[in-house]
Design a protein around this motif. Sequence first.
Motif, PDB file in Angstrom:
ATOM      1  N   GLU A  15       0.835  -1.201   0.000  1.00 23.55           N
ATOM      2  CA  GLU A  15       0.000   0.000   0.000  1.00 23.55           C
ATOM      3  C   GLU A  15       0.871   1.253   0.000  1.00 23.55           C
ATOM      4  OE1 GLU A  15      -3.093   0.593  -0.287  1.00 23.55           O
ATOM      5  OE2 GLU A  15      -4.149  -1.277   0.093  1.00 23.55           O
ATOM      6  N   ARG A  18       2.678   1.914  -3.650  1.00 24.00           N
ATOM      7  CA  ARG A  18       1.696   1.546  -4.660  1.00 24.00           C
ATOM      8  C   ARG A  18       2.296   1.585  -6.068  1.00 24.00           C
ATOM      9  NH1 ARG A  18      -4.108   1.907  -4.685  1.00 24.00           N
ATOM     10  NH2 ARG A  18      -3.917   2.534  -2.526  1.00 24.00           N
ATOM     11  N   LYS A 123      -6.301   5.767  -6.438  1.00 25.52           N
ATOM     12  CA  LYS A 123      -6.167   5.329  -5.044  1.00 25.52           C
ATOM     13  C   LYS A 123      -7.513   4.952  -4.426  1.00 25.52           C
ATOM     14  CE  LYS A 123      -2.046   8.139  -4.186  1.00 25.52           C
ATOM     15  NZ  LYS A 123      -1.424   9.187  -3.354  1.00 25.52           N
ATOM     16  N   ALA A 127      -4.061  -1.531  -2.805  1.00 24.37           N
ATOM     17  CA  ALA A 127      -2.951  -1.736  -3.728  1.00 24.37           C
ATOM     18  C   ALA A 127      -2.826  -3.185  -4.188  1.00 24.37           C
ATOM     19  CB  ALA A 127      -1.644  -1.266  -3.087  1.00 24.37           C
TER      20      ALA A 127
END
Length: 230
Positions: A15, A18, A123, A127
């Motif tokens: 995450e 990413r 976003k 991820a």
Amino acid sequence: QTIVGFVQAVVREFEERRALGAVFVFLLDAVFTGIIVKKVPYTEIDWVAYMEEVEGVMGGEYDYSKLKGQTGPLVYPGGFVWIFAMLRHVTDHGTNIAHAQLIFYALYLLNLAIVLCIYVRAKLTPAWALALLMLSKRVHSIFVLRMFNDGVAMLLLHAALLLFSFRRWGFGCTLFSLAVSVKMNVMLFSFPLLYLLLADVGISGAVLHIAWCALIQARCPLSSLSLPPS
């Protein structure tokens, strides 16, 4: 618990990085798709028909009613004709399937890179979900095993969406209109596009961008192809 903790740590790291994760997914799928091209037999469905349909244009015939292939008459817009005419030219009149698959392999990777960029910018998904992009049997088949025009149309559309995310409406609308010229089902995205244009550039700006899309359809490349008189 140790294994669960390790997995959670990997997800958190993914995450936080990413963009790096997207690069990893891209490289992994590049290898995976290369193996598919090498090991999975090509499936003939529409490629020969595409080549037959554009053959008439390359021979100087611009009347839609006279452009046909083994699956029937030509039903796609002018952008499809010119793009697949170029593909026919660089694949020995469409007979060099291996070369055609390599071209669509490159198109697939370009499309994947664009889609990954969209997800990284948005976003809106975890991820780890980026890895799901390389699991679609259907998408791999469309691009590298069957070489459908859907792949070309969606590549142009996704490029337009990426430009829209930067509010580059002019360039984005250009690619959107070109995508429509390859396959008309891209028109399904026109209402969301209209909403975004109205929200960001207002009524007058939306009208100007829509007019630009229409101008591309009218002049490039459709003007060189003609419908029979009614």
